[in-house]
Design a protein around this motif. Structure first.
Motif, PDB file in Angstrom:
ATOM      1  N   MET A 189       0.826  -1.201   0.000  1.00 47.09           N
ATOM      2  CA  MET A 189       0.000   0.000   0.000  1.00 47.09           C
ATOM      3  C   MET A 189       0.869   1.263   0.000  1.00 47.09           C
ATOM      4  O   MET A 189       0.547   2.247  -0.689  1.00 47.09           O
ATOM      5  N   VAL A 190       1.958   1.245   0.730  1.00 44.61           N
ATOM      6  CA  VAL A 190       2.887   2.391   0.711  1.00 44.61           C
ATOM      7  C   VAL A 190       3.436   2.591  -0.700  1.00 44.61           C
ATOM      8  O   VAL A 190       3.505   3.720  -1.209  1.00 44.61           O
ATOM      9  N   GLN A 191       3.804   1.497  -1.345  1.00 42.32           N
ATOM     10  CA  GLN A 191       4.272   1.607  -2.733  1.00 42.32           C
ATOM     11  C   GLN A 191       3.167   2.162  -3.634  1.00 42.32           C
ATOM     12  O   GLN A 191       3.424   3.012  -4.504  1.00 42.32           O
ATOM     13  N   GLU A 192       1.938   1.684  -3.427  1.00 39.66           N
ATOM     14  CA  GLU A 192       0.834   2.081  -4.311  1.00 39.66           C
ATOM     15  C   GLU A 192       0.519   3.564  -4.185  1.00 39.66           C
ATOM     16  O   GLU A 192       0.230   4.231  -5.180  1.00 39.66           O
TER      17      GLU A 192
ATOM     18  N   GLY B 259       2.604   5.766  -3.552  1.00 37.53           N
ATOM     19  CA  GLY B 259       3.676   6.415  -4.303  1.00 37.53           C
ATOM     20  C   GLY B 259       3.420   6.393  -5.798  1.00 37.53           C
ATOM     21  O   GLY B 259       3.491   7.421  -6.477  1.00 37.53           O
ATOM     22  N   ARG B 260       3.059   5.238  -6.324  1.00 30.27           N
ATOM     23  CA  ARG B 260       2.859   5.103  -7.772  1.00 30.27           C
ATOM     24  C   ARG B 260       1.537   5.740  -8.237  1.00 30.27           C
ATOM     25  O   ARG B 260       1.505   6.485  -9.205  1.00 30.27           O
ATOM     26  N   TYR B 261       0.455   5.419  -7.544  1.00 34.11           N
ATOM     27  CA  TYR B 261      -0.876   5.810  -8.009  1.00 34.11           C
ATOM     28  C   TYR B 261      -1.138   7.291  -7.795  1.00 34.11           C
ATOM     29  O   TYR B 261      -1.708   7.962  -8.654  1.00 34.11           O
ATOM     30  N   PHE B 262      -0.716   7.810  -6.646  1.00 37.12           N
ATOM     31  CA  PHE B 262      -0.999   9.206  -6.311  1.00 37.12           C
ATOM     32  C   PHE B 262       0.222  10.113  -6.458  1.00 37.12           C
ATOM     33  O   PHE B 262       0.137  11.315  -6.195  1.00 37.12           O
ATOM     34  N   GLY B 263       1.354   9.557  -6.868  1.00 36.59           N
ATOM     35  CA  GLY B 263       2.554  10.366  -7.086  1.00 36.59           C
ATOM     36  C   GLY B 263       3.184  10.890  -5.805  1.00 36.59           C
ATOM     37  O   GLY B 263       3.954  11.851  -5.840  1.00 36.59           O
ATOM     38  N   MET B 264       2.864  10.258  -4.667  1.00 35.61           N
ATOM     39  CA  MET B 264       3.444  10.693  -3.405  1.00 35.61           C
ATOM     40  C   MET B 264       4.885  10.190  -3.263  1.00 35.61           C
ATOM     41  O   MET B 264       5.305   9.263  -3.949  1.00 35.61           O
ATOM     42  N   LYS B 265       5.638  10.845  -2.408  1.00 28.66           N
ATOM     43  CA  LYS B 265       7.014  10.429  -2.125  1.00 28.66           C
ATOM     44  C   LYS B 265       6.970   9.410  -0.988  1.00 28.66           C
ATOM     45  O   LYS B 265       6.654   9.761   0.147  1.00 28.66           O
ATOM     46  N   THR B 266       7.247   8.159  -1.297  1.00 29.54           N
ATOM     47  CA  THR B 266       7.154   7.114  -0.288  1.00 29.54           C
ATOM     48  C   THR B 266       8.353   6.175  -0.370  1.00 29.54           C
ATOM     49  O   THR B 266       8.903   5.930  -1.448  1.00 29.54           O
ATOM     50  N   ALA B 267       8.724   5.636   0.790  1.00 31.70           N
ATOM     51  CA  ALA B 267       9.792   4.630   0.836  1.00 31.70           C
ATOM     52  C   ALA B 267       9.421   3.540   1.816  1.00 31.70           C
ATOM     53  O   ALA B 267       8.973   3.814   2.932  1.00 31.70           O
ATOM     54  N   CYS B 268       9.608   2.294   1.395  1.00 28.19           N
ATOM     55  CA  CYS B 268       9.515   1.140   2.288  1.00 28.19           C
ATOM     56  C   CYS B 268      10.937   0.705   2.626  1.00 28.19           C
ATOM     57  O   CYS B 268      11.696   0.317   1.731  1.00 28.19           O
ATOM     58  N   PHE B 269      11.286   0.792   3.891  1.00 29.45           N
ATOM     59  CA  PHE B 269      12.582   0.297   4.350  1.00 29.45           C
ATOM     60  C   PHE B 269      12.358  -1.076   4.982  1.00 29.45           C
ATOM     61  O   PHE B 269      11.786  -1.177   6.063  1.00 29.45           O
ATOM     62  N   ARG B 270      12.791  -2.111   4.277  1.00 32.65           N
ATOM     63  CA  ARG B 270      12.604  -3.485   4.731  1.00 32.65           C
ATOM     64  C   ARG B 270      13.753  -3.849   5.664  1.00 32.65           C
ATOM     65  O   ARG B 270      14.802  -4.327   5.235  1.00 32.65           O
ATOM     66  N   GLY B 271      13.533  -3.611   6.941  1.00 32.15           N
ATOM     67  CA  GLY B 271      14.591  -3.735   7.920  1.00 32.15           C
ATOM     68  C   GLY B 271      14.942  -5.174   8.250  1.00 32.15           C
ATOM     69  O   GLY B 271      14.086  -6.062   8.236  1.00 32.15           O
ATOM     70  N   GLY B 272      16.209  -5.381   8.546  1.00 26.92           N
ATOM     71  CA  GLY B 272      16.642  -6.630   9.152  1.00 26.92           C
ATOM     72  C   GLY B 272      16.373  -6.523  10.649  1.00 26.92           C
ATOM     73  O   GLY B 272      15.306  -6.093  11.079  1.00 26.92           O
ATOM     74  N   THR B 273      17.327  -6.904  11.472  1.00 30.28           N
ATOM     75  CA  THR B 273      17.185  -6.744  12.914  1.00 30.28           C
ATOM     76  C   THR B 273      17.555  -5.309  13.269  1.00 30.28           C
ATOM     77  O   THR B 273      18.715  -4.918  13.183  1.00 30.28           O
TER      78      THR B 273
END
Length: 357
Positions: free
Chosen positions: A192-195, A197-211
């Motif tokens: 949804m965060v990606q969407e 960004g793509r659909y509404f042109g918002m600036k978004t980032a998903c940081f897929r954290g380790g530990t």
């Protein structure tokens, strides 16, 4: 007025972000209703951290005990600050595999529904503000366990020469694998965060954290690997090892290094960015290796109990690659490694966790 709005502001990454962005001169608005205590009990409460932030930062920090599932309360807060909000850092979550399966509705409502609530409020009230989302490597489910692994004396390790030898990249599929209930709710939030960004042109980032780790962690058995290793050793608790001969490997990144990456994105944001962010080859450890380090630091051997069954969906080996983020933000540098992290956790908590004679 420029405002940084931080959800989960009493937690490990949230509190680090509060301090960091206040240090950049932004007014920080924090949202945290201490659900961590509800999830894991009194020892996991973040109330102490909120008090510390309020005392240290005073007028630079405004705290709000709002549940991110409460759409009306969240909307009122976003409307109050409106376009003064310069960045939104979303760290609030239910973070445990084990807890999620007890109450899938709450897990999904917090992780997926809460994230949607944040995104829609940004769209309606401050659409230019970058949204930085704390995702997780658990979006890859148990796919990493299909990698060719070799059992060594103290750890599992990937076969030499494999394309992921230097770390798992974002091109790993998240489909057709077991995620756990928690992993599925975090996938929904991540997509949804990606969407937005793509659909509404918002600036978004998903940081897929380790530990993600550091001294501000309210460490407990179900969440907070290195913090709980140190806590168990210092308090002389029995640490339960769940499967894999205690050789499972995690990369570990300090909250300070995480938040410096957030600042880099804030200063030069992109739309629908996805980055693995962890300790990588610079900072990783197995359970067994972490126990040995803890013993070196405290002078006490770990007290452990081995449970044959691993946690469902748990990774046998995870070392992520930071290559994609470093390609986009070459000035970002990782500072901490595992021994530095564990030593700092010890020094920050010695007065709380070491029994007094």
């Amino acid at each position: 007025m420029s405002v940084a709005l931080v959800t989960g502001s009493g937690g490990l990454i949230g509190s680090e972000a509060v301090r960091h962005f206040a240090g950049l001169g932004l007014d920080v608005v924090g949202i945290d209703n201490d659900m961590r205590q509800e999830f894991f009990g009194a020892e996991a409460s973040t109330a102490w951290n909120v008090r510390r932030l309020t005392d240290e930062l005073r007028s630079a920090y405004s705290h709000h005990s709002i549940d991110i599932r409460d759409r009306d309360a969240l909307a009122k807060l976003f409307a109050r600050y409106g376009r003064d909000i310069a960045v939104v850092i979303h760290t609030a979550a239910q973070p445990s595999h084990d807890w999620a399966v007890r109450d899938p509705f709450t897990d999904f409502d917090v992780n997926a529904g809460g994230t949607l609530n944040v995104l829609q409020n940004v769209r309606e009230h401050c659409i230019e503000a970058p949204v930085i989302h704390c995702s997780t490597n658990k979006v890859y489910g148990d796919r990493p366990n299909s990698l060719p692994l070799v059992e060594l004396e103290t750890r599992w390790e990937i076969e030499p020469g494999h394309p992921y030898e230097q770390g798992i990249r974002e091109d790993m599929s998240i489909d057709a694998c077991l995620h756990s209930v928690f992993g599925a709710s975090k996938v929904a939030a991540d997509v949804m965060v990606q969407e937005y960004g793509r659909y509404f042109g918002m600036k978004t980032a998903c940081f897929r954290g380790g530990t993600l780790t550091g001294p501000a962690h309210s460490a407990t058995e179900l969440h907070g690997f290195l913090g709980y290793v140190m806590r168990a050793n210092m308090e002389r608790r029995t640490y339960k090892i769940f499967g894999y001969q205690g050789k499972q490997v995690r990369d570990a990144i300090h909250s300070s290094d995480v938040v410096s990456a957030f600042e880099a994105f804030f200063r030069n944001p992109r739309s629908a960015a996805v980055y693995n962010l962890g300790g990588g080859r610079h900072s990783n450890t197995s359970n067994r290796e972490a126990f040995a380090l803890a013993g070196q630091i405290t002078g006490h051997e770990m007290i452990t109990e081995y449970v044959e069954a691993n946690r469902i969906g748990d990774h046998k080996w995870w070392i992520g690659s930071n290559e994609a983020f470093q390609a986009d933000y070459p000035d970002w540098k990782q500072v901490y490694d595992v021994p530095m992290i564990m030593r700092e956790i010890y020094e920050a908590n010695v007065d709380k966790w070491v029994p007094q004679a």
